[in-house]
Each structure stands twice: as structure tokens, then as C-alpha cells.
Design an enzyme around this catalytic site. Structure first.
Site: not given
Lengths: 113, 335
Positions: B92, B132, B134-136
Site C-alpha cells: 500500500h 494488513a 502495509v499490503e492491501m
């Protein structure tokens, strides 16, 4: 006499320790093909008595680990190769979850009576 | 110098003659490398075409992310071996993350998911990266509302999980069902295992013998999926990531990561959990050195004393683990 008292006490403790040892059994649990085995059969549970020792023996051509983070007993036997075994004395009643850290699908419940 | 091919051959011959023999090879029966007949699935989420269709839509749908811009397939790109071709993932807000994107090929066969194995099943794993930050970076309740307001998805969910509704469980189960269809194709190695002597090169055959013997790759890369589903610290230079230790606070797990599959491995460069190696030759050279960082190194790791030719042979074998690409069609996303 104090010396005599100490001597008798020592003798008694040796006697009781020996009696305890005589009552404790030795078990061998193999680690084979990424499973715990007893007498050649895969197991996920074993029942022992207080004071018994389990010898964990690696039968695979790669390293295994044995550990437990259970409330009953916390230990980490480290990693050891084929042919080696390491003992753990289960000295309190209860249930311990034992695993191989390297291969977490290897799990064993040790019931201590 | 020992000739592993000859050793294995001699052992096989003597065993065939009923003569006990002690060979140093860990050579597994060839059948152990064959694909299992069925892709494993839990009792409460058997794979059906309707579940796969729904899961596929969800997998390719960027609306699953907070930014509406990142789908599962952004990092797990079928055209890049179901990974992303990057040293480490980008999440992200274009944030560069610490670990490389693992392929999702054959995750159906794995005993745990993620580099540190923190999720036991594909169903557990599916919701992890979506949420998460930092991810999606998605709020799952908001996502469920978006899906419920989409008549196309309402119909797909009803077909896949009749009467169960749109919720966290059905969302995770659908994605897991699609992932269970992402499996490796029949490779030249498989054809050779089945008896076609011409399917792989002489170099690849030598490489396989080394893989099982002198190079001891099978200490960790075992069976059809070439993994022991275990965790090992392989001594990567400069690694500070604690890996599995965060999940299991046991000394040997410091810096340990899950053994990845080797199926179609030549499609998933860069390699290792932190993507430090660009080629398979670099990876095999790493193991040939016995790893670089010795602290808490997995005890299976030892210098291998492989010649340049032997390293090339192992790489030839690894290249033989990639079959023809299964065609992947893109879904039209529901509106």
C-alpha cells in the site's frame, strides 16, 4: 548428635531417591519420517507417569528439534542428527505439548499422570 | 570423486537382487515426486466450479484493497510465476516491504502459509494480506458492505455458498478455493520420473542425483512439492529478519523461514525470503558455500564442495521442474 542426624537424613534421601528412580520408567519416542513414533507406529499422544523419562530419538537423515512451551514444562532440546537421542524427565502431572520447531506438523501430546 | 549416479544405480541394483546395502544417498523412491491424486481441501470447503469462479473474481478484483488499486494478482501475477518479479514486495502506498512475494503455486499442498508459517490454512491466510496496513490496507467490514451492495457478487456468493451469505468466512473460503486450482503443470522432470528417458537432459539427470546426494538439497526440499513444510535459517548475508521466531520463540527459529516449493522455480526470481539472489546459479552457489552467516545456521547446512559443472547440473535439474504454462483467463469483474 547433629552429624548422626545429617547422616540419617542423607541416607533417607538416598533411599527415597532410589525408590523414586526404581519406579520411574524410560520411554523412547522416535522421530521418523517427520512424525513421532512409538514402537514403529505413528503417535500423537503418549501417557507417562510422574518421574518418567522420554528419550526422543531422531531416526531421519536430517536434523530434528524437540521443544515444549507448555505451562507444564518448558524445554528446548535444540537440533540433533540421525541416531542421537535426548531425554526429558516429566516431573509434574499435567499435559505438555511437544513439537519439532523445524517441522511443526510433528506434534505430540504428553500426558503425565 | 564419488559418482552419485553410479552409487544410486549400484544401490538399486543390489537391492533389486535382494542384497542389503548401505548407501550414503538419501534417494527417495521416485514415486514420492509424483503429484498426489487430489488437491487437498477441508471438509467444509470442498472445491466446486462455483466457488472457484467466485474466488477468481475476488482474486483479480482491486476493489478488495483499501486503495481500490491492488488486487491479490497485483503481487501474485500469473504471468510472473504467480509472484511479482521484485526482490521484495511493494504494498500500500508503494511501500517497499521486507520479504519477497512467495508464489502461490501449489500453496494448496503446504502445511502452513506465509514465509513464517503464521497462518495454518489458505482460508486463514486469505484475509491476512487484505487487512494488513502495509499490503492491501482494507477494512474487512467495509469490504463486506461493498460486496453486499454489488448484485453480481451477491449472485456469485449465493451460487458458491448457498444460504451462507457474504461474510468473512465465505470471502476467505472462496479465495482459498481459487488458490487450490493454482497448481504446477506436468514438467519434463515428471515425464522422466514416469519413464520417459528423453524428457530431461543428461545434465539435469546428474543434477537430480546431486540434489538427492552430495548436495543434500533433499534435507529440506522433499517430495512432490519439494518442501519439508519446515523452517530453516539458511545463513543469508546481512539478514536481520527474525522470521519464524516471531511465531515460535525457539532459538533455532531465529532467522528461519519456510522451505519454499521448487516447482516452476525458474519463473520466480529473485530468490530467498529477501530476494537477494537474481539467479538459480547464485542460489546453488550460496548452498555450495554452506551459507554465509554462521550464527544460528541450520545444522543441515555444510559446504558442499560442488564443482562448477555440478552447480550447473543442479540448475539444469531445477530448470526441468517447469512445465508448460496452464492458461489463465481473466474474469470480467462483477458489477
Amino acid at each position: 548428635m547433629r552429624i548422626k542426624q545429617v547422616f540419617v537424613a542423607s541416607l533417607a534421601s538416598i533411599f527415597f531417591a532410589a525408590a523414586g528412580l526404581a519406579g520411574a520408567a524410560e520411554h523412547t519416542v522416535d522421530q521418523h519420517e517427520k512424525a513421532f513414533e512409538k514402537d514403529g507406529k505413528k503417535i500423537d499422544k503418549i501417557s507417562v507417569k510422574v518421574g518418567d523419562t522420554i528419550h526422543f530419538k531422531n531416526m531421519d537423515p536430517w536434523f530434528h528439534n524437540v521443544f515444549s512451551l507448555s505451562d507444564l514444562k518448558t524445554f528446548d532440546l535444540g537440533s540433533f542428527p540421525k541416531g542421537q537421542s535426548k531425554p526429558v524427565v516429566f516431573d509434574k502431572p499435567g499435559v505438555a505439548e511437544v513439537e519439532c520447531a523445524i517441522h511443526p506438523q510433528m506434534q505430540l501430546e504428553v500426558e503425565v499422570k | 570423486m564419488r559418482n552419485p549416479v553410479k552409487l544410486v544405480f549400484t544401490g538399486t541394483l543390489l537391492m533389486a537382487l535382494g542384497i542389503g546395502v548401505s548407501v550414503t544417498s538419501f534417494a527417495a523412491p521416485k514415486e514420492s515426486y509424483l503429484r498426489p491424486e487430489k488437491v487437498p481441501a477441508p471438509e467444509n470447503n470442498k472445491v466446486t466450479p462455483e466457488r472457484v469462479a467466485l474466488g477468481k473474481s475476488l482474486f483479480f478484483d482491486p476493489r478488495l484493497s483499501g486503495s481500490k488499486w491492488i488486487s491479490c494478482a497485483t503481487c501474485h501475477n500469473p504471468a510472473l510465476g504467480w509472484s511479482d518479479g521484485l526482490p521484495t514486495a511493494i504494498g500500500h502506498g508503494m511501500k517497499v516491504l521486507e520479504r519477497t512475494t512467495p508464489t502461490i503455486l501449489n500453496t494448496a499442498y503446504q502445511k502452513s502459509q506465509m514465509w513464517d508459517g503464521r497462518f495454518a490454512t489458505l482460508e486463514h491466510q486469505a484475509l491476512g494480506p487484505i487487512q494488513a496496513d502495509v499490503e492491501m490496507n482494507q477494512n474487512i467490514d467495509s469490504l463486506l458492505e461493498v460486496l453486499k451492495s454489488n448484485q453480481g457478487y451477491v449472485a456469485l456468493f449465493e451460487k458458491a455458498y448457498p444460504g451462507e451469505g457474504i461474510n468473512k468466512d465465505t470471502l476467505a473460503k472462496a479465495i482459498a478455493s481459487y488458490e487450490r486450482t493454482i497448481v504446477s503443470s506436468e514438467s519434463p522432470f515428471d515425464l522422466w520420473i514416469k519413464g520417459d528417458e528423453k524428457a530431461i537432459s543428461a545434465a539435469a539427470k546428474r543434477g537430480f542425483a546431486l540434489f538427492e546426494d552430495k548436495a543434500n538439497c533433499v534435507a529440506c526440499h522433499q517430495g512432490f512439492n519439494f518442501t519439508d513444510n519446515g523452517f530453516h535459517n539458511v545463513g543469508l548475508k546481512g539478514n536481520t529478519d527474525m522470521g519464524r521466531f516471531a511465531k515460535k520463540a525457539i532459538k533455532s527459529m531465529k532467522g528461519a523461514f519456510k522451505t519454499p516449493t521448487l516447482r516452476e522455480v525458474n519463473l520466480t526470481a529473485p530468490y530467498m525470503h529477501n530476494g537477494i539472489y537474481k539467479t538459480l546459479t547464485e542460489v546453488v552457489e550460496h548452498y555450495n558455500r554452506g551459507g554465509d552467516e554462521k550464527e544460528n545456521l541450520d545444522p543441515n547446512m555444510k559446504p558442499l564442495h560442488l564443482s562448477t559443472q555440478e552447480v550447473a547440473d543442479i540448475v539444469a535439474f531445477l530448470n526441468a521442474l517447469t512445465g508448460p504454462m496452464a492458461s489463465v483467463t481473466m474474469p470480467r469483474l462483477p458489477h
